[in-house]
Design an enzyme around this catalytic site. Structure first.
Site, mmCIF file in Angstrom:
data_model
loop_
_atom_site.group_PDB
_atom_site.id
_atom_site.type_symbol
_atom_site.label_atom_id
_atom_site.label_comp_id
_atom_site.label_asym_id
_atom_site.label_seq_id
_atom_site.Cartn_x
_atom_site.Cartn_y
_atom_site.Cartn_z
ATOM 1 N N HIS A 1 0.837 -1.200 0.000
ATOM 2 C CA HIS A 1 0.000 0.000 0.000
ATOM 3 C C HIS A 1 0.867 1.244 0.000
ATOM 4 O O HIS A 1 1.826 1.343 0.778
ATOM 5 C CB HIS A 1 -0.893 0.009 1.238
ATOM 6 C CG HIS A 1 -1.714 1.248 1.391
ATOM 7 N ND1 HIS A 1 -1.636 2.067 2.495
ATOM 8 C CD2 HIS A 1 -2.616 1.828 0.570
ATOM 9 C CE1 HIS A 1 -2.463 3.079 2.355
ATOM 10 N NE2 HIS A 1 -3.074 2.963 1.190
ATOM 11 N N SER A 2 0.569 2.191 -0.893
ATOM 12 C CA SER A 2 1.241 3.481 -0.941
ATOM 13 C C SER A 2 2.749 3.288 -1.112
ATOM 14 O O SER A 2 3.187 2.696 -2.106
ATOM 15 C CB SER A 2 0.889 4.289 0.314
ATOM 16 O OG SER A 2 1.152 5.657 0.138
ATOM 17 N N PHE A 3 3.575 3.724 -0.157
ATOM 18 C CA PHE A 3 5.018 3.509 -0.224
ATOM 19 C C PHE A 3 5.361 2.022 -0.356
ATOM 20 O O PHE A 3 6.383 1.642 -0.946
ATOM 21 C CB PHE A 3 5.661 4.093 1.041
ATOM 22 C CG PHE A 3 7.138 3.854 1.159
ATOM 23 C CD1 PHE A 3 8.053 4.752 0.629
ATOM 24 C CD2 PHE A 3 7.614 2.732 1.818
ATOM 25 C CE1 PHE A 3 9.416 4.524 0.739
ATOM 26 C CE2 PHE A 3 8.973 2.498 1.943
ATOM 27 C CZ PHE A 3 9.880 3.400 1.398
#
Length: 216
Positions: free
Chosen positions: A53-55
Site C-alpha cells: 500500500h502506498s510507499f
C-alpha cells in the site's frame, strides 16, 4: 492474512510501526525489501500474494525482482510504482518531496520524515472521528533514506509475476499520478478502480477484503 492457501503480506507504508525503536540513518529501501524477503524465507512461504500500500509498492517490486518463484500475485494498493534507479521522490511532485525533506531536517536532523499534520484529505479521515484519532496514534516517523535511496532492479517491474493495481478514486491521491501513468503505459497489468479514499483498508475494510480474496 490467509486467503485460499495463499499468504497475503501487507507491509507498512508510513513509519516503522512496532520497529520504530530501530530507526536509524542506515535504513534504506533495501532494508524494506530485505525484511520482506526474510519473512518469506524464514516462514517458508510460497504462493504469496504480496500487497503493498502506498510507499509499500516500492519494496514489493524489489521482492519480485529477487524472489519471483515464491510469489503468486503482486497487488499495488494505491501504491508507488518505480522503474529501476528511481527513488520514491523521483515520482513525487517536487514541492511535496522538498517539503518532506525540509520537515525531516527540522524535526529529526534529516533522520526521518515526521507524521503529517494534518492528515492528508485524500486519506479519507474526518478529524475527531475514532478512525482519525487511531491513525494519528499509530503513525510513526518514516526513515528519510528509504525515500531517497534508489530501487535497483535486474528485471522488468514485476519480474513476470501477475500484478494488479488498485486505484482509489474518491478522492485520488495526487502524489501517485506518475505511478498510475507508468502502470497504464505498460502491458500485463490488471487495473481495478474502487470508490474509496487512499486508506481504504481502514475506511472500507470489507470492500478491500473482498477484492483481495478474489485474487486468491
Amino acid at each position: 492474512l490467509l486467503a485460499a492457501g495463499h499468504r497475503v503480506y501487507a507491509p507498512s507504508y508510513t513509519g516503522m510501526g512496532d520497529r520504530a525503536h530501530l530507526l536509524s540513518k542506515s535504513i534504506t529501501i533495501d532494508t524494506f525489501v530485505e525484511d520482506l524477503v526474510q519473512v518469506i524465507e524464514t516462514q517458508e512461504l510460497n504462493d504469496v500474494i504480496l500487497v503493498g500500500h502506498s510507499f509499500g509498492g516500492i519494496p514489493i517490486t524489489g521482492v519480485a525482482d529477487r524472489k519471483p518463484g515464491r510469489l503468486a500475485h503482486l497487488v499495488y494498493f494505491d501504491a508507488i510504482v518505480l522503474e529501476s534507479g528511481q527513488n520514491a521522490f523521483s515520482v513525487y511532485p517536487k514541492a511535496d518531496a522538498d517539503a518532506r525533506i525540509a520537515a525531516a531536517s527540522k524535526a529529526t536532523g534529516g533522520l526521518a520524515v515526521p507524521i503529517p499534520d494534518p492528515l492528508p484529505a485524500a486519506w479519507g479521515f474526518t478529524p475527531g472521528t475514532a478512525d482519525h484519532d487511531w491513525v494519528k496514534r499509530r503513525l510513526t516517523a518514516h526513515p528519510l533514506a528509504s525515500y531517497t535511496s534508489p530501487l535497483n532492479l535486474k528485471h522488468p517491474i514485476g519480474n513476470g509475476v501477475p500484478r494488479t493495481y488498485i486505484h482509489c478514486t474518491q478522492p485520488e491521491l495526487a502524489v501517485l499520478d506518475d505511478s498510475r501513468k507508468l502502470v497504464k503505459s505498460q502491458s500485463g497489468w490488471n487495473w481495478v478502480d474502487i470508490a474509496a479514499p487512499h486508506e481504504a483498508h481502514i475506511t472500507h475494510p470489507a470492500l478491500l477484503a473482498e477484492l483481495l480474496l478474489g485474487l486468491a
